[in-house]
Design a protein around this motif. Structure first.
Motif, mmCIF file in Angstrom:
data_model
loop_
_atom_site.group_PDB
_atom_site.id
_atom_site.type_symbol
_atom_site.label_atom_id
_atom_site.label_comp_id
_atom_site.label_asym_id
_atom_site.label_seq_id
_atom_site.Cartn_x
_atom_site.Cartn_y
_atom_site.Cartn_z
ATOM 1 N N THR A 58 0.854 -1.190 0.068
ATOM 2 C CA THR A 58 -0.131 0.089 -0.036
ATOM 3 C C THR A 58 0.860 1.294 0.075
ATOM 4 O OG1 THR A 58 -0.294 -0.164 2.496
ATOM 5 C CG2 THR A 58 -1.967 -1.318 1.174
ATOM 6 N N ALA A 59 2.246 1.151 0.527
ATOM 7 C CA ALA A 59 2.818 2.144 0.411
ATOM 8 C C ALA A 59 4.488 1.780 0.306
ATOM 9 C CB ALA A 59 2.768 3.158 1.866
ATOM 10 N N PRO A 60 5.392 2.490 -0.210
ATOM 11 C CA PRO A 60 6.800 1.987 -0.414
ATOM 12 C C PRO A 60 7.418 1.805 0.999
ATOM 13 C CG PRO A 60 6.122 3.489 -1.871
ATOM 14 C CD PRO A 60 5.116 3.763 -1.020
ATOM 15 N N ALA A 61 6.921 2.532 2.136
ATOM 16 C CA ALA A 61 7.621 2.440 3.336
ATOM 17 C C ALA A 61 6.785 1.532 4.234
ATOM 18 C CB ALA A 61 8.017 3.969 3.819
ATOM 19 N N CYS A 62 5.795 0.893 3.946
ATOM 20 C CA CYS A 62 5.239 -0.126 4.712
ATOM 21 C C CYS A 62 6.045 -0.733 5.735
ATOM 22 C CB CYS A 62 4.347 -1.255 3.686
ATOM 23 S SG CYS A 62 3.674 -2.235 4.827
ATOM 24 N N PRO A 63 5.815 -0.702 6.788
ATOM 25 C CA PRO A 63 6.494 -1.205 8.079
ATOM 26 C C PRO A 63 6.690 -2.864 7.990
ATOM 27 C CG PRO A 63 4.718 -0.207 8.991
ATOM 28 C CD PRO A 63 4.796 0.162 7.400
ATOM 29 N N ALA A 64 5.420 -3.346 7.363
ATOM 30 C CA ALA A 64 5.204 -4.815 7.532
ATOM 31 C C ALA A 64 5.525 -5.281 6.430
ATOM 32 C CB ALA A 64 3.743 -5.034 7.602
ATOM 33 N N ALA A 65 6.385 -4.692 5.290
ATOM 34 C CA ALA A 65 6.700 -5.412 3.950
ATOM 35 C C ALA A 65 7.222 -6.632 4.142
ATOM 36 C CB ALA A 65 7.540 -4.352 3.236
#
Length: 100
Positions: free
Chosen positions: A47-54
């Motif tokens: 959902t976002a490039p900096a997703c903390p759960a990537a």
């Protein structure tokens, strides 16, 4: 159920920890390629490039698809092209999250 459908079913069990909708209905899965010998390539985004759960999400996708009988190798390819938008969500996901 064929292998493609089994993969889709497995992806329906993977959730972004911050959003109560699975990654498939969110529209995060851009492609599923099944090659000879049970090799699978999944192209997806976040959902976002900096997703903390990537890392957690990618690991879970890999783990759940590898558990399917007949799958020998899983490669999860992360892309941000095209960038994810709310328009990529299924109608079900939009209803669940109150966007309709």
């Amino acid at each position: 159920m064929n292998l493609y459908d089994e993969i889709v079913a497995a992806l329906h069990t993977v959730h972004d920890p911050e959003i109560p909708v699975n990654i498939y209905e969110l529209g995060l899965v851009y492609g599923i390629k099944i090659e000879d010998g049970g090799k699978i390539e999944i192209t997806m985004t976040l959902t976002a490039p900096a997703c903390p759960a990537a890392g957690e999400i990618i690991f879970e996708v890999q783990q759940k698809v590898e558990a399917i009988e007949g799958v020998t190798d899983v490669h999860v390819k992360l892309t941000f092209d095209p960038q994810w938008t709310k328009d990529m969500m299924s109608e079900e996901a939009k209803l669940e999250l109150g966007f309709l």
